[in-house]
Design an enzyme around this catalytic site. Structure first.
Site, mmCIF file in Angstrom:
data_model
loop_
_atom_site.group_PDB
_atom_site.id
_atom_site.type_symbol
_atom_site.label_atom_id
_atom_site.label_comp_id
_atom_site.label_asym_id
_atom_site.label_seq_id
_atom_site.Cartn_x
_atom_site.Cartn_y
_atom_site.Cartn_z
ATOM 1 N N ASN A 151 15.877 101.426 3.488
ATOM 2 C CA ASN A 151 14.599 101.785 4.130
ATOM 3 C C ASN A 151 14.820 102.697 5.320
ATOM 4 O OD1 ASN A 151 13.142 99.994 2.531
ATOM 5 N ND2 ASN A 151 13.280 98.324 4.012
ATOM 6 N N ASP A 175 13.508 102.639 8.959
ATOM 7 C CA ASP A 175 12.809 101.730 9.873
ATOM 8 C C ASP A 175 12.075 102.539 10.941
ATOM 9 O OD1 ASP A 175 13.856 99.658 8.452
ATOM 10 O OD2 ASP A 175 15.221 98.956 10.022
ATOM 11 N N LYS A 210 17.499 95.788 4.024
ATOM 12 C CA LYS A 210 18.507 94.712 4.077
ATOM 13 C C LYS A 210 19.787 95.096 3.332
ATOM 14 C CE LYS A 210 14.944 91.229 4.560
ATOM 15 N NZ LYS A 210 14.926 91.309 6.020
ATOM 16 N N GLY A 211 19.636 95.794 2.186
ATOM 17 C CA GLY A 211 20.829 96.196 1.436
ATOM 18 C C GLY A 211 21.677 97.169 2.238
ATOM 19 N N ASN A 232 17.587 81.782 5.619
ATOM 20 C CA ASN A 232 17.336 81.224 6.947
ATOM 21 C C ASN A 232 16.489 79.964 6.743
ATOM 22 O OD1 ASN A 232 14.627 81.990 6.721
ATOM 23 N ND2 ASN A 232 14.921 83.890 7.864
ATOM 24 N N GLY A 287 19.324 80.836 13.231
ATOM 25 C CA GLY A 287 19.017 81.711 14.364
ATOM 26 C C GLY A 287 19.949 81.438 15.529
ATOM 27 N N ASP A 310 21.347 90.321 8.556
ATOM 28 C CA ASP A 310 22.164 91.251 7.762
ATOM 29 C C ASP A 310 23.594 91.296 8.320
ATOM 30 O OD1 ASP A 310 19.908 91.863 6.254
ATOM 31 O OD2 ASP A 310 19.307 93.446 7.642
HETATM 32 O O1 RIB Z 1 16.658 92.713 7.833
HETATM 33 C C1 RIB Z 1 16.121 93.762 8.592
HETATM 34 C C2 RIB Z 1 15.553 94.813 7.677
HETATM 35 O O2 RIB Z 1 14.421 94.274 7.027
HETATM 36 C C3 RIB Z 1 15.048 96.049 8.387
HETATM 37 O O3 RIB Z 1 16.049 97.021 8.553
HETATM 38 C C4 RIB Z 1 13.893 96.511 7.515
HETATM 39 O O4 RIB Z 1 14.131 97.700 6.830
HETATM 40 C C5 RIB Z 1 13.633 95.346 6.560
HETATM 41 O O5 RIB Z 1 14.079 95.623 5.289
#
Ligand code: RIB
Length: 305
Positions: free
Chosen positions: A11, A13, A40-41, A185, A223, A253
């Site tokens: 993504n 962000d 996340k990937g 989580n 957390g 991540d």
């Molecule tokens: O885990 C964080 C991520 O979640 C962000 O970078 C965002 O793109 C969403 O996928």
């Protein structure tokens, strides 16, 4: 040397920093705006690459300028993106992220090309799987493709690790026996097992359910309280690594990437959990996800502390 494959989302962000998050119907003035690589990937791929693991990312970006920027940035971080397909008919995945001073955040993801990931993308794993130690998965690309990737990995005896985020409405029971390591989580674990996880007894009950369904190692992220893990033989808490958090985006991540990179090096589970806790915590000390992930030297300094 073995490699890690991350099969998942990429993504852009779009991050707004604000002194407080708006209530529904309210407008607040933010402090500043950033455009950063995420997903996340991709975040987990950057995490393992920064820690020195040979890392392949398999997924999709759109045929837009975000797609080009994301690929260039991933390559700069040392992630091999030969397995990323540029889907000219889609836009790249985007995440709208609001971060409140102190670290809390809200995220809305528009999947774009990530939502088109399918069997043809899984086929791109086949050349890499023979030299792979671990396949790291999340659920920001379609579940069917994620499951096919896990099946492909199993054929090569590759360890399958799943970060079940975000949890879909119906997570199929038949997926669990394909998973060696699951890392929800607390909220995700609760959604998957069907009850709130409020204390240690509930943590143990949740671990029991995942193990009964066929998972080998269950790691529940707590957390700032660290994590709880369980296998058939042992259960324990993982101590948190204390830091001053400014932005928690990407902490999970980092945690997953830390564990994957340690396991790829052949380290035992307990040591891998320590890596996860440190990398996850360090990720919260700077703005953004990928830009905040530590390299091996930073991790090593913390391990020696
Ligand atoms: O885990 C964080 C991520 O979640 C962000 O970078 C965002 O793109 C969403 O996928």
């Amino acid at each position: 040397m073995m490699s890690i494959i991350i099969f998942g989302s990429i993504n852009m962000d779009l991050v707004v920093q604000t002194h407080r998050l708006p209530q529904p119907g309210e407008t607040v003035t933010g402090d500043h705006f950033l455009t950063l690589g995420g997903g996340k990937g991709a975040n987990q791929a950057v995490a393992t690459a920064r820690l020195g693991a040979s890392t392949y990312l398999v997924g999709r970006v759109g045929g837009d300028s975000f797609g080009q920027e994301l690929l260039a940035s991933l390559n700069n971080f040392g992630v091999n993106t030969q397995g990323v397909f540029i889907d000219k008919n889609s836009s790249s995945g985007v995440a709208m992220i609001n971060v409140e001073t102190g670290g809390e955040n809200t995220i809305i993801v528009v999947p774009g090309a990530n939502g088109k990931v399918e069997q043809s993308d899984v086929h791109r794993l086949n050349n890499i799987l023979p030299k792979t130690s671990l396949l790291l998965l999340q659920l920001e690309v379609p579940l069917e493709a994620v499951q096919s990737a896990a099946i492909a990995a199993k054929k090569f005896g590759v360890t399958v690790m799943l970060d079940p985020a975000p949890v879909p409405d119906n997570f199929p029971d038949r997926f669990y026996p394909l998973i060696d390591i699951i890392t929800p989580n607390q909220t995700e674990a609760a959604r998957l097992v069907g009850f709130e996880i409020t204390d240690q007894e509930k943590l143990n009950q949740a671990v029991n359910i995942f193990l009964e369904k066929g998972v080998k190692i269950v790691i529940i992220k707590l957390g700032e309280k660290g994590a709880f893990y369980g296998t058939e033989k042992e259960r324990d808490f993982v101590k948190p690594f204390a830091v001053k958090s400014v932005d928690t985006v990407g902490a999970g991540d980092g945690f997953n990437g830390g564990i994957a990179a340690a396991l790829d090096r052949g380290l035992p589970l307990k040591e891998a959990l320590k890596w996860g806790a440190i990398v996850g915590a360090l990720t919260t000390t700077k703005e953004g996800a990928q830009t905040a992930l530590p390299d091996f030297k930073m991790l090593e300094n913390c391990l020696n502390e």
